[in-house]
Design a protein around this motif. Structure first.
Motif, PDB file in Angstrom:
ATOM      1  N   ALA A 199       7.156  -4.250   1.435  1.00  0.00           N
ATOM      2  CA  ALA A 199       6.438  -5.046   2.445  1.00  0.00           C
ATOM      3  C   ALA A 199       7.193  -5.086   3.775  1.00  0.00           C
ATOM      4  O   ALA A 199       6.581  -5.183   4.840  1.00  0.00           O
ATOM      5  CB  ALA A 199       6.217  -6.466   1.918  1.00  0.00           C
ATOM      6  N   GLU A 200       8.516  -4.972   3.722  1.00  0.00           N
ATOM      7  CA  GLU A 200       9.317  -5.030   4.954  1.00  0.00           C
ATOM      8  C   GLU A 200       8.991  -3.867   5.903  1.00  0.00           C
ATOM      9  O   GLU A 200       9.071  -4.003   7.118  1.00  0.00           O
ATOM     10  CB  GLU A 200      10.794  -4.994   4.566  1.00  0.00           C
ATOM     11  CG  GLU A 200      11.724  -5.423   5.677  1.00  0.00           C
ATOM     12  CD  GLU A 200      13.187  -5.225   5.269  1.00  0.00           C
ATOM     13  OE1 GLU A 200      13.483  -5.048   4.054  1.00  0.00           O
ATOM     14  OE2 GLU A 200      14.021  -5.209   6.194  1.00  0.00           O
ATOM     15  N   LEU A 201       8.627  -2.689   5.330  1.00  0.00           N
ATOM     16  CA  LEU A 201       8.241  -1.554   6.176  1.00  0.00           C
ATOM     17  C   LEU A 201       6.812  -1.728   6.662  1.00  0.00           C
ATOM     18  O   LEU A 201       6.526  -1.670   7.860  1.00  0.00           O
ATOM     19  CB  LEU A 201       8.366  -0.230   5.391  1.00  0.00           C
ATOM     20  CG  LEU A 201       7.801   1.015   6.098  1.00  0.00           C
ATOM     21  CD1 LEU A 201       8.590   1.352   7.361  1.00  0.00           C
ATOM     22  CD2 LEU A 201       7.785   2.218   5.140  1.00  0.00           C
ATOM     23  N   TRP A 202       5.897  -1.912   5.715  1.00  0.00           N
ATOM     24  CA  TRP A 202       4.456  -2.038   6.060  1.00  0.00           C
ATOM     25  C   TRP A 202       3.680  -2.555   4.847  1.00  0.00           C
ATOM     26  O   TRP A 202       3.964  -2.191   3.703  1.00  0.00           O
ATOM     27  CB  TRP A 202       3.869  -0.668   6.459  1.00  0.00           C
ATOM     28  CG  TRP A 202       2.416  -0.756   6.848  1.00  0.00           C
ATOM     29  CD1 TRP A 202       1.909  -1.071   8.071  1.00  0.00           C
ATOM     30  CD2 TRP A 202       1.282  -0.574   5.978  1.00  0.00           C
ATOM     31  NE1 TRP A 202       0.542  -1.096   8.019  1.00  0.00           N
ATOM     32  CE2 TRP A 202       0.131  -0.797   6.751  1.00  0.00           C
ATOM     33  CE3 TRP A 202       1.142  -0.259   4.626  1.00  0.00           C
ATOM     34  CZ2 TRP A 202      -1.162  -0.699   6.231  1.00  0.00           C
ATOM     35  CZ3 TRP A 202      -0.140  -0.170   4.096  1.00  0.00           C
ATOM     36  CH2 TRP A 202      -1.280  -0.376   4.898  1.00  0.00           C
ATOM     37  N   GLY A 203       2.686  -3.349   5.146  1.00  0.00           N
ATOM     38  CA  GLY A 203       1.672  -3.668   4.136  1.00  0.00           C
ATOM     39  C   GLY A 203       2.059  -4.651   3.072  1.00  0.00           C
ATOM     40  O   GLY A 203       1.447  -4.669   2.007  1.00  0.00           O
TER      41      GLY A 203
ATOM     42  N   VAL B 189       3.957 -10.481  12.955  1.00  0.00           N
ATOM     43  CA  VAL B 189       3.881  -9.171  13.617  1.00  0.00           C
ATOM     44  C   VAL B 189       3.408  -8.108  12.624  1.00  0.00           C
ATOM     45  O   VAL B 189       3.932  -8.021  11.501  1.00  0.00           O
ATOM     46  CB  VAL B 189       5.276  -8.761  14.181  1.00  0.00           C
ATOM     47  CG1 VAL B 189       5.205  -7.368  14.800  1.00  0.00           C
ATOM     48  CG2 VAL B 189       5.747  -9.769  15.222  1.00  0.00           C
ATOM     49  N   GLY B 190       2.405  -7.321  13.023  1.00  0.00           N
ATOM     50  CA  GLY B 190       1.936  -6.181  12.224  1.00  0.00           C
ATOM     51  C   GLY B 190       2.287  -4.885  12.933  1.00  0.00           C
ATOM     52  O   GLY B 190       2.280  -4.823  14.160  1.00  0.00           O
ATOM     53  N   TRP B 191       2.591  -3.841  12.128  1.00  0.00           N
ATOM     54  CA  TRP B 191       3.051  -2.569  12.692  1.00  0.00           C
ATOM     55  C   TRP B 191       2.151  -1.403  12.279  1.00  0.00           C
ATOM     56  O   TRP B 191       1.649  -1.377  11.151  1.00  0.00           O
ATOM     57  CB  TRP B 191       4.472  -2.253  12.209  1.00  0.00           C
ATOM     58  CG  TRP B 191       5.498  -3.232  12.680  1.00  0.00           C
ATOM     59  CD1 TRP B 191       5.940  -4.330  12.004  1.00  0.00           C
ATOM     60  CD2 TRP B 191       6.193  -3.225  13.937  1.00  0.00           C
ATOM     61  NE1 TRP B 191       6.871  -5.003  12.756  1.00  0.00           N
ATOM     62  CE2 TRP B 191       7.048  -4.340  13.943  1.00  0.00           C
ATOM     63  CE3 TRP B 191       6.175  -2.380  15.044  1.00  0.00           C
ATOM     64  CZ2 TRP B 191       7.875  -4.636  15.024  1.00  0.00           C
ATOM     65  CZ3 TRP B 191       7.003  -2.671  16.113  1.00  0.00           C
ATOM     66  CH2 TRP B 191       7.844  -3.789  16.099  1.00  0.00           C
ATOM     67  N   GLY B 192       2.008  -0.452  13.182  1.00  0.00           N
ATOM     68  CA  GLY B 192       1.275   0.781  12.877  1.00  0.00           C
ATOM     69  C   GLY B 192       1.851   1.932  13.689  1.00  0.00           C
ATOM     70  O   GLY B 192       2.516   1.710  14.709  1.00  0.00           O
ATOM     71  N   GLU B 193       1.592   3.155  13.223  1.00  0.00           N
ATOM     72  CA  GLU B 193       2.107   4.352  13.934  1.00  0.00           C
ATOM     73  C   GLU B 193       1.029   5.413  13.975  1.00  0.00           C
ATOM     74  O   GLU B 193       0.231   5.537  13.037  1.00  0.00           O
ATOM     75  CB  GLU B 193       3.332   4.900  13.186  1.00  0.00           C
ATOM     76  CG  GLU B 193       3.896   6.187  13.813  1.00  0.00           C
ATOM     77  CD  GLU B 193       5.026   6.785  12.969  1.00  0.00           C
ATOM     78  OE1 GLU B 193       5.997   6.077  12.678  1.00  0.00           O
ATOM     79  OE2 GLU B 193       4.906   7.970  12.609  1.00  0.00           O
ATOM     80  N   CYS B 194       1.017   6.184  15.055  1.00  0.00           N
ATOM     81  CA  CYS B 194       0.107   7.340  15.098  1.00  0.00           C
ATOM     82  C   CYS B 194       0.795   8.511  15.778  1.00  0.00           C
ATOM     83  O   CYS B 194       1.809   8.350  16.459  1.00  0.00           O
ATOM     84  CB  CYS B 194      -1.188   6.987  15.815  1.00  0.00           C
ATOM     85  SG  CYS B 194      -0.978   6.678  17.576  1.00  0.00           S
ATOM     86  N   VAL B 195       0.200   9.700  15.562  1.00  0.00           N
ATOM     87  CA  VAL B 195       0.695  10.934  16.182  1.00  0.00           C
ATOM     88  C   VAL B 195      -0.464  11.557  16.964  1.00  0.00           C
ATOM     89  O   VAL B 195      -1.365  12.155  16.374  1.00  0.00           O
ATOM     90  CB  VAL B 195       1.200  11.934  15.119  1.00  0.00           C
ATOM     91  CG1 VAL B 195       1.734  13.199  15.791  1.00  0.00           C
ATOM     92  CG2 VAL B 195       2.276  11.303  14.244  1.00  0.00           C
TER      93      VAL B 195
END
Ligand SMILES: CC(C)C[C@H](N)C(=O)N[C@H](CCOc1cc(O)cc2c1C(=O)N[C@@H]2C)C(=O)O
Ligand SMILES: [Mg+2]
Length: 320
Positions: A316-320, A38-44
């Motif tokens: 890495a656990e948060l992102w990337g 699973v990969g995660w991303g966020e936007c506003v």
């Protein structure tokens, strides 16, 4: 499978700029699942750029489930939707490769960077009190952009005599107001001014003196913005929600630096998940403005670390 979820994170205090106030960070979280990873991303999404939570979610939901990062660059325009998906795909690629994103992108190992801390627009008295509370911070970014900002400027400098100060007018000044304020910005040691006038009035900047560096925020989205900035701006503010992700942000940083622009890396009111990829773009740039999580009462787990050394690269656990 690509899924998009609207989430809200409470701010620690009401935050005000020349365009209005807010009490929560409203973000979209993108999750891309493939082959058990699973990969995660966020936007506003930002109404200023014609975006809403609904319109951006619809852009994400319209993408082919198996789209890759290269195809994504043509499938969506620069903006919030492409940002969240691009960052989620980078995260997924790193997990699949058993590497960090900075390694995949051919970047040097990242380190902590001193970030601005943003003071909300308010009365001169409230801004002086906020500046005094945060006078220990090395860089304060102050939100201005009204026709009578002189007293606010003096008040912030009095409250924080030693901090480096940058000013963000968020398009709130006219050429006349800016021309009158500019010598005082210099006198009070302001290091840079961000987007003094409306993006549509950039031509005026070519005609008036720029005694301190002027940075394009609302006027600079991606590499296509650069030709119109020539002779008007000295610096560009790179935000992933404008570039449409880390891929174009790295390309914009390289192109802007090659054309002689000084570089700032900024953010919207978002969580540590949105800051994590921006920290990679911020390595070595002149102004880092990645303080979103510092304004939140609640953040992702694990959050980015912030301390005297500044904002630290993501685990890495948060992102990337
Ligand atoms: C947490 C800080 C505000 C982030 C950064 N230091 C900063 O100043 N960014 C602003 C962008 C302000 O963000 C806005 C403005 C607005 O009118 C509405 C919104 C937001 C946002 O983040 N979410 C909502 C949509 C800058 O550099 O201009
Ligand atoms: Mg700005």
């Amino acid at each position: 499978m690509i899924t998009v979820t609207a989430e809200s994170f409470r701010l620690a205090e009401v935050f005000t700029i020349s365009r209005g106030s807010r009490t929560e960070a409203k973000v979209l979280t993108v999750r891309v699942e493939r082959n058990g990873l699973v990969g995660w991303g966020e936007c506003v999404p930002y109404a200023r750029y014609g975006e809403s939570l609904e319109s951006v979610a619809a852009q994400v939901e319209g993408l082919p489930a198996g789209i890759d990062r290269a195809a994504l660059q043509d499938a969506l325009p620069a903006g919030a939707a492409r940002n969240a998906v691009d960052c989620a795909l980078w995260d997924l690629e790193a997990k699949a490769a058993g590497k960090r994103v900075w390694e995949l992108a051919g970047l040097a190992a990242p380190g902590p960077m001193i970030t601005c801390f943003t003071l909300s627009l308010g009365s001169p008295e409230s801004m002086q009190a906020a500046a005094a509370r945060h006078a220990h911070r090395p860089v304060l970014k102050i939100k201005l952009g009204t026709p009578d900002d002189m007293a606010r400027l003096e008040a912030v400098r009095a409250g924080a005599p030693r901090s480096r100060i940058v000013v963000d007018a968020n398009e709130g000044w006219s050429a006349e107001v800016y021309t009158e304020l500019a010598p005082h910005l210099l006198r009070l040691g302001v290091a840079m001014v961000e987007q003094p006038m409306p993006a549509g009035k950039d031509d005026l900047l070519a005609e008036i003196a720029r005694p301190l560096p002027v940075c394009a925020d609302e006027s600079c989205h991606d590499r296509d913005s650069l030709p119109d900035l020539k002779g008007k701006y000295d610096m560009v503010n790179i935000k992933l929600d404008k570039t449409g992700g880390l891929t174009e942000a790295l390309a914009l940083r390289a192109a802007a630096q090659a054309e002689g622009y000084r570089v700032m890396v900024g953010c919207m009111v978002g969580t540590s998940l949105a800051m994590a990829p921006a920290v990679l773009v911020a390595q070595g740039v002149e102004v880092v403005d990645l303080d979103g999580p510092l304004l939140l009462a609640e953040d992702r787990t694990p959050p980015l670390a912030y301390d005297e050394a500044g904002v630290h690269p993501s685990v890495a656990e948060l992102w990337g």
